[in-house]
Design a protein around this motif. Structure first.
Motif, short mmCIF file in Angstrom:
data_model
loop_
_atom_site.label_atom_id
_atom_site.label_comp_id
_atom_site.label_asym_id
_atom_site.label_seq_id
_atom_site.Cartn_x
_atom_site.Cartn_y
_atom_site.Cartn_z
N UNK A 47 0.83 -1.19 0.00
CA UNK A 47 0.00 0.00 0.00
C UNK A 47 0.86 1.24 0.00
N UNK A 48 0.38 2.26 -0.71
CA UNK A 48 1.06 3.55 -0.75
C UNK A 48 0.09 4.63 -0.28
N UNK A 49 0.51 5.40 0.71
CA UNK A 49 -0.24 6.58 1.10
C UNK A 49 0.22 7.70 0.18
N UNK A 50 -0.70 8.20 -0.66
CA UNK A 50 -0.34 9.10 -1.75
C UNK A 50 0.32 10.38 -1.24
N UNK A 51 -0.24 10.99 -0.24
CA UNK A 51 0.25 12.29 0.20
C UNK A 51 1.65 12.25 0.77
N UNK A 52 1.87 11.37 1.72
CA UNK A 52 3.15 11.33 2.39
C UNK A 52 4.16 10.39 1.79
N UNK A 53 3.71 9.50 0.92
CA UNK A 53 4.62 8.56 0.30
C UNK A 53 4.95 7.35 1.15
N UNK A 66 8.09 -3.50 -4.98
CA UNK A 66 8.14 -2.08 -4.69
C UNK A 66 6.92 -1.39 -5.28
N UNK A 67 6.20 -0.68 -4.42
CA UNK A 67 5.06 0.10 -4.89
C UNK A 67 5.50 1.55 -4.99
N UNK A 68 5.09 2.21 -6.07
CA UNK A 68 5.49 3.60 -6.25
C UNK A 68 4.43 4.35 -7.04
N UNK A 69 4.51 5.66 -6.94
CA UNK A 69 3.56 6.52 -7.63
C UNK A 69 4.16 6.91 -8.97
N UNK A 70 3.38 6.70 -10.04
CA UNK A 70 3.87 7.06 -11.38
C UNK A 70 3.38 8.44 -11.78
N UNK A 71 2.11 8.69 -11.59
CA UNK A 71 1.52 10.00 -11.87
C UNK A 71 0.57 10.33 -10.73
N UNK A 72 -0.18 11.38 -10.87
CA UNK A 72 -1.09 11.80 -9.82
C UNK A 72 -2.03 10.68 -9.39
N UNK A 73 -2.57 9.95 -10.35
CA UNK A 73 -3.56 8.93 -10.04
C UNK A 73 -3.14 7.54 -10.49
N UNK A 74 -1.85 7.29 -10.64
CA UNK A 74 -1.37 5.99 -11.09
C UNK A 74 -0.27 5.49 -10.17
N UNK A 75 -0.39 4.22 -9.79
CA UNK A 75 0.67 3.59 -9.02
C UNK A 75 1.11 2.32 -9.73
N UNK A 76 2.32 1.93 -9.46
CA UNK A 76 2.85 0.71 -10.05
C UNK A 76 3.34 -0.23 -8.96
#
Length: 123
Positions: A47-53, A66-76
């Motif tokens: 799980x990724x908390x979008x705001x704090x990372x 590894x989970x990461x944020x790609x764009x504003x509304x996309x995670x990988x």
């Protein structure tokens, strides 16, 4: 209402790598991945908390995924050193009222779900 669309997945040999992506149609504050193997319950993977990372991982994938944020509304979800026991249907989930970290990998805490993408790891 938020719609989630997953991409990626497929078949790979043990030790290989795969990458999953999840795109949300609207804002969410946490996004993550869950999986369900045949005959088993759905379990949280990452799980990724979008705001704090902040990220949360299950013990079974820690150090390999590894989970990461790609764009504003996309995670990988980058999955390395895959094992046959990683074989499952992988689902993206998201929420606007995010659970605390202690509950981050509990499926019932999430209202928004994707359709799932299959990951198969052969030995």
């Amino acid at each position: 209402q938020v719609q989630l669309v997953e991409s990626g997945g497929g078949s790979v040999q043990a030790g290989g790598s795969l990458r999953l992506s999840c795109a949300a149609s609207g804002y969410t504050y946490c996004m993550g991945w869950f999986r369900q193997a045949p005959g088993k319950g759905r379990e949280g993977v990452a799980l990724l908390y979008i705001g704090g990372g902040t990220t949360v991982y299950s013990d079974s994938v820690k150090g390999r995924f590894t989970i990461s944020r790609e764009t504003t509304n996309t995670v990988s979800l980058e999955m390395n050193s895959l094992k046959p026991e990683d074989t499952a249907m992988y689902y993206c989930a998201a929420e606007r009222n995010c659970p605390a970290r202690v509950s981050a990998l509990l499926p019932h805490m999430y209202n928004y779900w994707g359709q799932g993408t299959q990951v198969t790891v052969s030995s």
